[in-house]
Scaffold this motif. Sequence first.
Motif, PDB file in Angstrom:
ATOM      1  N   UNK A   1      25.901  46.623  95.133  1.00 40.80           N
ATOM      2  CA  UNK A   1      24.448  46.573  95.288  1.00 40.80           C
ATOM      3  C   UNK A   1      23.837  47.962  95.191  1.00 40.80           C
ATOM      4  N   UNK A   2      24.506  48.969  95.742  1.00 41.49           N
ATOM      5  CA  UNK A   2      24.016  50.345  95.623  1.00 41.49           C
ATOM      6  C   UNK A   2      24.050  50.800  94.160  1.00 41.49           C
ATOM      7  N   UNK A   3      25.133  50.468  93.461  1.00 41.02           N
ATOM      8  CA  UNK A   3      25.237  50.805  92.049  1.00 41.02           C
ATOM      9  C   UNK A   3      24.129  50.095  91.267  1.00 41.02           C
ATOM     10  N   UNK A   4      23.889  48.830  91.593  1.00 35.98           N
ATOM     11  CA  UNK A   4      22.820  48.066  90.943  1.00 35.98           C
ATOM     12  C   UNK A   4      21.456  48.672  91.192  1.00 35.98           C
ATOM     13  N   UNK A   5      21.220  49.116  92.428  1.00 39.21           N
ATOM     14  CA  UNK A   5      19.949  49.770  92.753  1.00 39.21           C
ATOM     15  C   UNK A   5      19.785  51.041  91.926  1.00 39.21           C
ATOM     16  N   UNK A   6      20.869  51.801  91.788  1.00 35.92           N
ATOM     17  CA  UNK A   6      20.829  53.009  90.965  1.00 35.92           C
ATOM     18  C   UNK A   6      20.537  52.695  89.505  1.00 35.92           C
ATOM     19  N   UNK A   7      21.103  51.595  89.015  1.00 34.22           N
ATOM     20  CA  UNK A   7      20.863  51.190  87.625  1.00 34.22           C
ATOM     21  C   UNK A   7      19.398  50.799  87.419  1.00 34.22           C
ATOM     22  N   UNK A   8      18.832  50.074  88.373  1.00 31.80           N
ATOM     23  CA  UNK A   8      17.418  49.686  88.281  1.00 31.80           C
ATOM     24  C   UNK A   8      16.534  50.932  88.344  1.00 31.80           C
ATOM     25  N   UNK A   9      16.865  51.848  89.232  1.00 33.03           N
ATOM     26  CA  UNK A   9      16.102  53.092  89.366  1.00 33.03           C
ATOM     27  C   UNK A   9      16.169  53.914  88.077  1.00 33.03           C
ATOM     28  N   UNK A  10      17.343  53.957  87.460  1.00 30.53           N
ATOM     29  CA  UNK A  10      17.460  54.717  86.206  1.00 30.53           C
ATOM     30  C   UNK A  10      16.656  54.055  85.091  1.00 30.53           C
ATOM     31  N   UNK A  11      16.584  52.720  85.080  1.00 35.23           N
ATOM     32  CA  UNK A  11      15.735  52.034  84.107  1.00 35.23           C
ATOM     33  C   UNK A  11      14.284  52.459  84.302  1.00 35.23           C
TER      34      UNK A  11
END
Length: 194
Positions: free
Chosen positions: A131-141
């Motif tokens: 979930x943290x990795x996913x949050x980082x991916x959304x933030x990078x988008x």
Amino acid sequence: MLLQIAIGPVSIFIFNLAMTKGVWHALSGVSGVVLGDAFFIVLAIIGIGALIDRSPKVKGWMAYLGGIILVLFGLKMSIDAVQLKEAVGLTDHAFAKALFLTVSSPLTIVFWGGVFSSKIVEAHLKRYQLYLFGFGAVLSTALCQSAIAVCGTVFKQFLPPIIQMRLNVVVGVVLIVFGVRSIVKQYRLACDQS
């Protein structure tokens, strides 16, 4: 952040939106892209991406649908520009159009499914780490697409309106090419499998 470097039809759409309608419309579109990516990231974490990747029929139909949508978007942009309408009649609802364009791409769910599958295997991530990795991916988008929107706004300052209209045609043609390429690639894949 490195996952966002690839420039695709969504990035081109956001850039063009910023050039033709300004940064606020483009940022509205960025929020649609972020929501679409977040949706797919959650599905990838759940494991839907892996299921779709295992079902060639579902993946195939998604590729055809995504290609058709890109072609339609591209045609609309090109026709509006040639008829000298305000560029991208799509921009009245930039959020919805960008969300739809993002969600219609079959590669997005497969891409995020692959990213998360490899992270689980390579890094042995636990659920909360995913979930943290996913949050980082959304933030990078959000960051990358916002940067593209700002770049489009900056370029607008240096380009006369006639060049901007011609760029709309070019962007429309690029979207059509992306769509046709997706359809042809899927058709060849289906022919090879039969």
